[in-house]
Design an enzyme around this catalytic site. Structure first.
Site, short mmCIF file in Angstrom:
data_model
loop_
_atom_site.label_atom_id
_atom_site.label_comp_id
_atom_site.label_asym_id
_atom_site.label_seq_id
_atom_site.Cartn_x
_atom_site.Cartn_y
_atom_site.Cartn_z
N GLY A 1 44.85 -53.13 85.26
CA GLY A 1 44.54 -52.41 84.03
C GLY A 1 43.18 -52.85 83.50
CD GLN B 1 39.59 -55.88 80.08
OE1 GLN B 1 40.36 -54.94 80.29
NE2 GLN B 1 39.75 -57.06 80.65
CB CYS C 1 43.03 -61.03 80.70
SG CYS C 1 41.91 -59.90 79.87
CG LEU C 2 40.56 -57.71 85.55
CD1 LEU C 2 40.09 -56.30 85.87
CD2 LEU C 2 40.62 -58.55 86.81
CG HIS D 1 47.08 -57.23 78.62
ND1 HIS D 1 47.24 -58.55 78.97
CD2 HIS D 1 45.76 -56.96 78.80
CE1 HIS D 1 46.07 -59.05 79.33
NE2 HIS D 1 45.15 -58.10 79.24
CD GLU D 2 44.61 -53.41 80.12
OE1 GLU D 2 43.50 -53.42 79.57
OE2 GLU D 2 44.92 -54.23 81.01
CG HIS E 1 41.79 -55.74 76.28
ND1 HIS E 1 41.03 -56.87 76.13
CD2 HIS E 1 42.51 -55.91 77.42
CE1 HIS E 1 41.30 -57.70 77.14
NE2 HIS E 1 42.19 -57.15 77.93
ZN ZN Z 1 43.07 -57.97 79.60
#
Ligand code: ZN
Length: 175
Positions: A46, A51, A98-99, A140-141, A144
């Site tokens: 995701g 990001q 998380c990226l 989670h997304e 963000h």
């Molecule tokens: Zn993340």
């Protein structure tokens, strides 16, 4: 398509509240393509637009499992201006990563099921019930988009530790 740079902790832009997508323009479609390329390359399941430093309420996701022969059947999904309409009282725990916080994983407890409303790339409005990994990932997304990171749910001790680690790494990289 083009790979975008993923911003990582402690980049302050991760704390921005993203703005709604007003119209699905060719630029938005291009951004979505670039986000998929970036997400698959990472690899991740995701990605929120912030990001890749675009403060827009836009998420790409692919939760497809690898099949037995190792081939991946891609199931790309786009969520534009997603909102959580309701959440279950029942909670479930997943180990999240998380990226933007590379190579750090911790268990996070969230509602086990959520009802989500979002617009797709054709401008169609959808409502959908999410459970399991999908429920965790969409929460989670969406976090963000509101400047929230999964480490915000951890104890202060753990959060301070990971913040310090990434601040140190950023300082070293800047030297
Ligand atoms: Zn993340």
């Amino acid at each position: 398509m083009a790979l975008k740079e993923i911003i990582i902790l402690p980049d302050k832009r991760l704390r921005l509240v993203s703005k709604p997508v007003e119209k699905i323009t060719p630029e938005i479609r291009k951004l979505v393509d670039d986000m998929f390329e970036t997400m698959y390359d990472a690899p991740g399941i995701g990605l929120a637009a912030i990001q890749v430093a675009e403060p827009l309420r836009l998420i790409t996701m692919d939760l497809a499992k690898k099949s037995e022969d190792g081939e991946t059947n891609r199931e790309p999904r786009v969520f534009i201006n997603p909102e959580i309409l309701s959440s279950s009282e029942e909670l479930s725990t997943y180990e999240e990563g998380c990226l933007s916080i590379p190579e750090y994983y911790e268990e996070v407890e969230r509602p086990a099921r959520v009802r989500v409303r979002y617009t797709d790339l054709d401008g169609k409005l959808h409502e959908e019930d999410a459970e399991g990994l999908f429920a965790t990932c969409i929460q989670h997304e969406i976090d963000h988009l509101n400047g929230v990171l999964f480490i915000d749910y951890l104890s202060k001790l753990k959060r301070d530790r990971v913040n310090k680690k990434f601040e140190k790494a950023a300082k070293r990289a800047a030297e």
